[in-house]
Design a protein around this motif. Sequence first.
Motif, mmCIF file in Angstrom:
data_model
loop_
_atom_site.group_PDB
_atom_site.id
_atom_site.type_symbol
_atom_site.label_atom_id
_atom_site.label_comp_id
_atom_site.label_asym_id
_atom_site.label_seq_id
_atom_site.Cartn_x
_atom_site.Cartn_y
_atom_site.Cartn_z
ATOM 1 N N UNK A 121 -86.873 -14.205 -6.922
ATOM 2 C CA UNK A 121 -85.836 -15.018 -6.615
ATOM 3 C C UNK A 121 -86.001 -16.476 -7.397
ATOM 4 N N UNK A 122 -86.734 -16.290 -8.870
ATOM 5 C CA UNK A 122 -86.861 -17.382 -9.868
ATOM 6 C C UNK A 122 -85.714 -17.403 -10.638
ATOM 7 N N UNK A 123 -85.363 -18.783 -11.046
ATOM 8 C CA UNK A 123 -84.437 -18.856 -12.054
ATOM 9 C C UNK A 123 -84.793 -19.955 -13.153
ATOM 10 N N UNK A 124 -84.187 -19.963 -14.251
ATOM 11 C CA UNK A 124 -84.811 -20.798 -15.482
ATOM 12 C C UNK A 124 -83.629 -21.700 -15.797
ATOM 13 N N UNK A 125 -83.934 -23.107 -16.026
ATOM 14 C CA UNK A 125 -83.063 -23.912 -16.541
ATOM 15 C C UNK A 125 -83.666 -24.740 -17.575
ATOM 16 N N UNK A 126 -82.600 -25.418 -18.321
ATOM 17 C CA UNK A 126 -83.148 -26.228 -19.383
ATOM 18 C C UNK A 126 -82.228 -27.508 -19.116
ATOM 19 N N UNK B 123 -87.072 -25.855 -17.170
ATOM 20 C CA UNK B 123 -87.620 -25.739 -15.547
ATOM 21 C C UNK B 123 -87.612 -24.535 -15.126
ATOM 22 N N UNK B 124 -88.554 -24.173 -14.466
ATOM 23 C CA UNK B 124 -88.651 -22.925 -13.487
ATOM 24 C C UNK B 124 -88.619 -23.228 -12.222
ATOM 25 N N UNK B 125 -87.536 -22.660 -11.212
ATOM 26 C CA UNK B 125 -87.465 -22.548 -10.032
ATOM 27 C C UNK B 125 -88.195 -21.370 -9.493
ATOM 28 N N UNK B 126 -89.451 -21.382 -8.975
ATOM 29 C CA UNK B 126 -90.061 -20.161 -8.688
ATOM 30 C C UNK B 126 -89.308 -19.466 -7.496
#
Length: 462
Positions: free
Chosen positions: A76-81, A169-172
């Motif tokens: 369920x993680x996502x990665x953003x800048x 940024x990692x949304x775990x």
Amino acid sequence: MPGSTRTSRSFPSIQLPAHDGGGPVEVTLIAQLGIGAGDALVSDASQRQRHHPAFIDALDEPSARLGGMHLQHGDPSSLYSFVVGAGGHPFHRHAGPRMFTAIAGSAGAELRFASASDQQLADDPSHFLRSLRRVRIPPDCLFTVRFGGGTWHQFASNSPAHPALFALSCHSNELAGAMSAQARALAQANAADIPSLTEVLPAAHWPSATTLAATPLLQLSLQAAAPSLRAHLCARTRTLLGPLRRFSLEPLRGFVERATPAYPVCSSASSPPSGMLASALPHSHYNDTTTLTLHGGQTRHRSASALLADILDGFLRNPPAGVGRLMALRNRLVAPLRLRTSPLGCPVSSLLSTDRSRVFGGRFPVLDARVDAEDRCAEVLLGADDRHLRFRSSVRVQFCEDGQVQISLGSRVQTLNAFGRFYMAMIDSAHRHYVAPALLRRAVEHALAPELAAWSGTPVHS
């Protein structure tokens, strides 16, 4: 009251407590970059982020979603800048925990955190200011931040002439925390972004500049204690030189290159005795065939037509850069002669044709196609006519009894005049020894690598 300084031989870090049930705030310095490098990196990354397909500019925090959830794999993680400019952004919070790695601009950044819960704010609005803490990050610094869901935070630059930071940024867990029904629906649909996952602090709780300056401040440093003369001179130098390093004479571009495996390839100066190419252009003046052999287990395909379709897609989506440069040069030279031009190598350039009277695999324009009854052999005929020559090409896939798979790219050319004969004499060696093998290798590479379906390069279009 004078402050106190603590020396650290490892990564300087601080930890701030959170309200009941929340995770603490952790800030850690990792490395000091070169003088002015922070501004340069933030500027470059900001421009690249703006060109990302998922770029969004909202809440004074331009951002891009670089990678979404893979719930089918239990992830369920996502990665953003995201970028925070010189003006900072408003106090806000997120339902779920956050962790990010960032580069501070050449004036440094100030990170502000408040651990007030909804109940505490409702009971006593002044609790927000009492829980507010500021953490000052030095210029041109690599650092990490981690905090729990529900933590109010705001980031700003230490100078209005410099950006604050660029972060990954990692949304775990994109689905964690108590978020609104609308935000959760977006997250569950794998369509969330940073603005949709953000709750801005009500304006009634925003601190003024005067009250903000009176809140506790913690300063981190990697090279010299923050109050020292050396630290002051270093910060001043970085602030002055940072803007100079933002400017670059290099164009904004990036590359993704995959090394092509050395598949066995052999070339012949004749056309194969069987297949559609044997009867195409019976009065040809030029013939060649390039054959690539795969051994058992190198392909997941179970039918010749499916493999052939993926190879044709590879000609379009994974062309060799060197062949592209040669075609660009060739197009410039022959344009005044009103000859046919194409960004693809001539053996397969007709794949960009707008004629859809005959297609293979539902989308590839061909002159003819043939698949045997067992789907063990599949072949397409390509080609075009020009003022100086006519050419026909065959792309053929043959599953052999011994488990090998033979993939061939053959060409036949009929010259129409003296210029056509001169033209073929000039390109003969390059076509036979480089263009055809390179095109075939890269197309097969694409067909055999499932991850190339998400290839981030730009396909060739007509």
